[in-house]
Scaffold this motif. Sequence first.
Motif: not given
Length: 331
Positions: A20-21, A23-26, A61-63
């Motif tokens: 997760v960046h 700006d909210g983009r993934v 998954a790794r978030a």
Amino acid sequence: MPTTREPADIPAWPVYDLTVHDDGRVLSSGPLISTSGHSTRAAAVHTVADVAARLGRPVRARATEPDGTVWHLTISPDGEVGEIPGDGPRAAVPRKRHAKRAAKAAATDPAAAASESSGAGSRARMGPGARTDSLSQVVESLSQVTDHLEAGRVDQATSLVAQLDEQAASALGVSHPDALRIREVRARVTALAGDPVGGVRLYRDVAERWYYQGDGEQAEAVAGRAEALWRQITDPEQALSAGDAVIRMRNQIPGSAGDALTAAVAHQARLMEAHTARSAPNTPHAPHAPSAHDANGPGTREPSVAKSPALPRPRPVLTWERPAVQARPMG
């Protein structure tokens, strides 16, 4: 609130990274998907869920949050997100702090900084991820098997899937769940290539290994595919040969109340009876009664011909290992 899952319920491979960046983009990456950016977290989860659906089970998954916090998750084929207890969340070193430390090292000793960076990359390649990357290449090649089949290149598909099966067994172990799923693909391709007996035997191997691991549901599902393929074989010799493998398998996976084993034994018995009937010599018919118009004249009788004794009806002789259910004798 995310569902909690036990680590043993989800295989260790594959694992997908969701970064997760600010700006909210993934950014999503991992086996079987292209690295791509998403405007929302839900869109990234949907991408991984599509792969889970192809595998027929949840995946890991790794978030990673913008501050470096890592969440260890599971993503199901329907898009449900769960957490793996004991694995997360875990705070990581903030990226800004790491960047400042790297910049300071580069300013004081550029050569040492480059060496450290190179060493860290090497350690990453030699760590657990190296094994995952290797296996991801194996599984990605399964799409090439499908391409070969759709193009009619059956020989190439057979050769490639056999190689993938061996590589997966070597990387994970011959009875690892992911290796078994690849071997099941090999069973289907083998049958399509004109070797149904080989396909049945591969299915049998997969079903028995699931059974030995205590997964009765998977064992029964694969056993059903093996039996369905067996019943489609029209060549008598091939059907009997494949039947031996099915009978062995069904003695260990007999189905509910032993019904599957009983049905398999009955089908094999019918195959053996039909094969014996085709192989038996023809029995001569008794001559018809003479008439006044016979060539020998009225009142004459042709020498009697002794009838051949009727051949006894053969009974099937079945051999298998450790019968689990006493099947009724077939007459």
